[in-house]
Design an enzyme around this catalytic site. Sequence first.
Site, short mmCIF file in Angstrom:
data_model
loop_
_atom_site.label_atom_id
_atom_site.label_comp_id
_atom_site.label_asym_id
_atom_site.label_seq_id
_atom_site.Cartn_x
_atom_site.Cartn_y
_atom_site.Cartn_z
CB CYS A 177 -2.53 -3.54 -8.66
SG CYS A 177 -0.99 -4.18 -9.37
N GLY A 228 0.80 -1.21 0.00
CA GLY A 228 0.00 0.00 0.00
C GLY A 228 0.84 1.26 0.00
N GLY A 244 1.18 3.66 2.12
CA GLY A 244 1.88 3.95 3.37
C GLY A 244 3.21 3.22 3.47
#
Length: 455
Positions: free
Chosen positions: A242, A191, A193
């Site tokens: 993705c 992700g 982050g």
Amino acid sequence: MSESITVKELVERSKAAQEQFAFVTQEQADEAARAICKVVYDNAETLGVMAAEETRMGSKQDKITKCRMKSSLIWQSIKNEKTVGVINRLDDRKMLEVAKPLGAVACIIPSTNPVVTPMCNAAFALKTRNSVIFAPHPRAVECTKLLVEMFRAELAKSGFPEDLVLGLEKVSIDDSSELMSLADVVVATGGPGMVKAAYSSGKPSLGVGQGNVQCIVDRDVDLSEAAEKILIGRSFDNGLICLGEQTAFVPEEKFANFVEKIQKHGGYYVESPEQVEKVRAGVFPNGGPMNREIVGLDAKQAGKIIGLEVPVDTKAIVVKADGTGSKDVLCREKLCPVLTLYPYKDFEDGVAMMVENLDYEGKGHSIVVHSNTPEHVEYAAIQCAVSRVIVNQPSGTTGGGSPTNGFVATTTLGCGSWGNNSFSGNLSHKHFMNITCVGYPYEESYLPDPEMAWE
């Protein structure tokens, strides 16, 4: 890693093993990389099922397929590549290129790919004489632990240092951060982050960007074929990939016909405004972050959470959105088999809407173009800020490399500066090498007469 072993000690072991491996022959590097891929291929059923069960996301069968396909594709793509000693002779420039390893590579593993991502990272790393340390996702600790044990056992069989592959067993943000700061290089697949943390670690990092694959269907293609391919890509591994198609733009006069083809191939089309709102609220409650409970579920399970009775054999829930970009949350990335449709007037208008969605989310990643007009394909490629344009194929199953195209086989997809990444394109073994350039003098200067230099 036992409780008594610190991250620092683990990295020291990894670097010591890498130093022993740094000057092996090309044949030995190949042997180690092949062993990594082969063990995943041979144990695809065990590893694929375990990945789906432990993470509670994705399709068991698709994960088995992914283990087999990715392992064989990645090995085939790297097996004949030279990564030891002089790898290139540029005779016209009187130069040589010499490959060198990077060192100990910290690999941050995503919950969506707890088997094939570490396999890919390890194969690339060992092919180029590096070592790897995995930081598993909290939802895939046991899966990653088993994989590390398998890799180490295979290395031992060939007499290589087992510590070329190591993994954190105690998963925490602090340990992962320390690992990234102590390793020589970081590969972060996860992700935003975690990727940001990797780039902030102080070490060279290869991170990925967020996906939100936009797809456009041209007027000159077979609608049934396009619909089938889009659904294949959207539904693979329950929409976790993705690269999976998120939104499809269709000519307005063919929209109803396209919906019929979508339904024929397993799409559950949601038409009434009330039901569309159910999908919107179910996937993005209150217009906020995606509902975690729905991530990686199949269409039937996702429908239950949304509040829809979806047939058991449904590949994806399909809805027509109300607007593009920030006007409708349904144009965002959806990690479940939900596909958004939009009608367009002119091809250029459709591409403009794709750009608007990408600007909202997913810039730098990928688009799909179903078209038999090369000028249209090139127009979309020029207009869209993406690293990959997949043409007339299911993006979710081919954009990361396939026997049907020339994309580099990988599990890590860079999104360039658009996605705040240090690279664009598909991660390969080439990203795991330092290159020493050796330059000899020309026999004669290549510069022309100064007076003629500017002509």
